[in-house]
Scaffold this motif. Structure first.
Motif, short mmCIF file in Angstrom:
data_model
loop_
_atom_site.label_atom_id
_atom_site.label_comp_id
_atom_site.label_asym_id
_atom_site.label_seq_id
_atom_site.Cartn_x
_atom_site.Cartn_y
_atom_site.Cartn_z
N ILE A 66 -20.61 -32.52 -66.13
CA ILE A 66 -22.07 -32.52 -66.29
C ILE A 66 -22.72 -32.76 -64.92
O ILE A 66 -22.06 -33.26 -64.00
CB ILE A 66 -22.52 -33.60 -67.31
N PRO A 67 -23.99 -32.43 -64.77
CA PRO A 67 -24.62 -32.56 -63.45
C PRO A 67 -24.46 -33.94 -62.81
O PRO A 67 -24.13 -34.05 -61.63
CB PRO A 67 -26.09 -32.23 -63.74
N ASN A 68 -24.68 -35.02 -63.57
CA ASN A 68 -24.61 -36.35 -62.96
C ASN A 68 -23.22 -36.64 -62.42
O ASN A 68 -23.06 -37.16 -61.31
CB ASN A 68 -25.04 -37.43 -63.96
N THR A 69 -22.19 -36.32 -63.21
CA THR A 69 -20.83 -36.59 -62.75
C THR A 69 -20.48 -35.70 -61.56
O THR A 69 -19.83 -36.15 -60.61
CB THR A 69 -19.83 -36.40 -63.92
N PHE A 90 -18.22 -22.07 -64.52
CA PHE A 90 -18.41 -21.89 -65.97
C PHE A 90 -19.17 -23.02 -66.63
O PHE A 90 -19.60 -22.91 -67.77
CB PHE A 90 -17.06 -21.67 -66.68
N THR A 91 -19.35 -24.15 -65.91
CA THR A 91 -20.07 -25.27 -66.52
C THR A 91 -21.57 -25.02 -66.55
O THR A 91 -22.31 -25.77 -67.20
CB THR A 91 -19.80 -26.57 -65.74
N GLY A 92 -22.04 -23.98 -65.84
CA GLY A 92 -23.45 -23.61 -65.95
C GLY A 92 -24.29 -23.98 -64.74
O GLY A 92 -23.86 -24.71 -63.84
N ARG A 93 -25.50 -23.44 -64.74
CA ARG A 93 -26.37 -23.52 -63.57
C ARG A 93 -26.75 -24.96 -63.21
O ARG A 93 -26.80 -25.33 -62.03
CB ARG A 93 -27.63 -22.67 -63.85
N ASP A 94 -27.04 -25.80 -64.23
CA ASP A 94 -27.47 -27.16 -63.87
C ASP A 94 -26.35 -27.95 -63.19
O ASP A 94 -26.58 -28.69 -62.22
CB ASP A 94 -28.04 -27.91 -65.10
N SER A 95 -25.11 -27.76 -63.68
CA SER A 95 -23.98 -28.45 -63.05
C SER A 95 -23.76 -27.95 -61.62
O SER A 95 -23.47 -28.74 -60.71
CB SER A 95 -22.71 -28.24 -63.88
#
Ligand code: O7E
Length: 221
Positions: A66-69, A90-95
């Protein structure tokens, strides 16, 4: 990262002395050293700063959270002295954005894995590889990781991203890819591990691959 030999060493050994010796021996023929879990788990994160004496260091932690981690991981990686970090797309744009934000705070680079080189890489990642490549370009990543085992895929990804991003490409030698073919297909750098660090003379092996890249696919450059 300055482009000279177009080659990055994947230093997947687990012994500190061996790692330092190989890095020193081959430094003339590689533009960067990729350090990942095998070496860091065996010797500690401090190996990054020790190796940075010989070449720029790409930290291959394939960050995928996730983004924070992701942010917390990237801060540790850059505090440790790495020049770039490899993250999964693959985790997505925010990550991905979280990694790029931290990298820009430190003045460092992010490479995004769009597709992997092993046979299983064709199962789940390949169908979305081009979408990930586009996202990485839009997000402002520095580069992409694309498979040397499938030069046609490197070519397809290069056509999508143009010259916006650099491409680094693992899978040469032990996995079957040929360095000069992959560079001709559009990669900026090939990543080579076992063919160098398992050779009787890593320095000679690196010298030969660098010469093959310089000569080009048909030895005609
Ligand atoms: O096969 P070798 O020994 O030449 O090593 C290849 C290195 O590249 C090894 O560290 C492996 O983990 C990595 N790699 C791949 O082989 N295929 C991929 O698709 C992705 C990577 C990788 O490093 O991803 C980030 C660049």
């Amino acid at each position: 990262m300055e482009k000279k030999s177009c080659m990055i060493l994947a230093l997947d050994v687990s012994d500190r002395e061996e790692a330092l010796k190989i890095a020193e021996d081959v430094s003339e023929f590689v533009d960067a050293v990729k350090v990942g879990y095998p070496l860091v788990l065996a010797t500690g994160l401090g190996i990054i700063r020790e190796l940075s004496e010989f070449a720029p260091i790409i930290a291959d932690f394939k960050v995928a959270d996730i983004p924070n981690t992701n942010r917390l991981i990237c801060e540790q990686v850059f505090e440790a002295g790495a020049d770039a970090v490899i993250v999964q797309g693959f985790t997505g744009r925010d990550s991905l954005d979280a990694c790029i934000e931290v990298a820009s705070e430190y003045g460092k680079d992010v490479f995004v894995v769009s597709e992997m080189s092993h046979p299983g890489g064709a199962e789940f990642l390949q169908p979305v590889g081009e979408t990930i490549a586009r996202m990485a370009a839009q997000a402002g990543a520095f580069g992409l990781v694309a498979p040397a085992t499938r030069p046609e895929r490197v070519k397809a990804i290069r056509e999508i991203i143009g010259d916006k991003l650099t491409i680094i490409s693992p899978g040469v030698g032990a996995q079957g890819g040929k360095a000069s073919d992959v560079i001709a297909a559009g990669a900026d750098w090939v990543i080579v591990g076992r063919s160098i660090y398992r050779a009787d003379s890593p320095r000679e092996a690196a010298r030969e691959i660098a010469a093959e890249i310089e000569a080009g696919p048909n030895g005609e450059n």
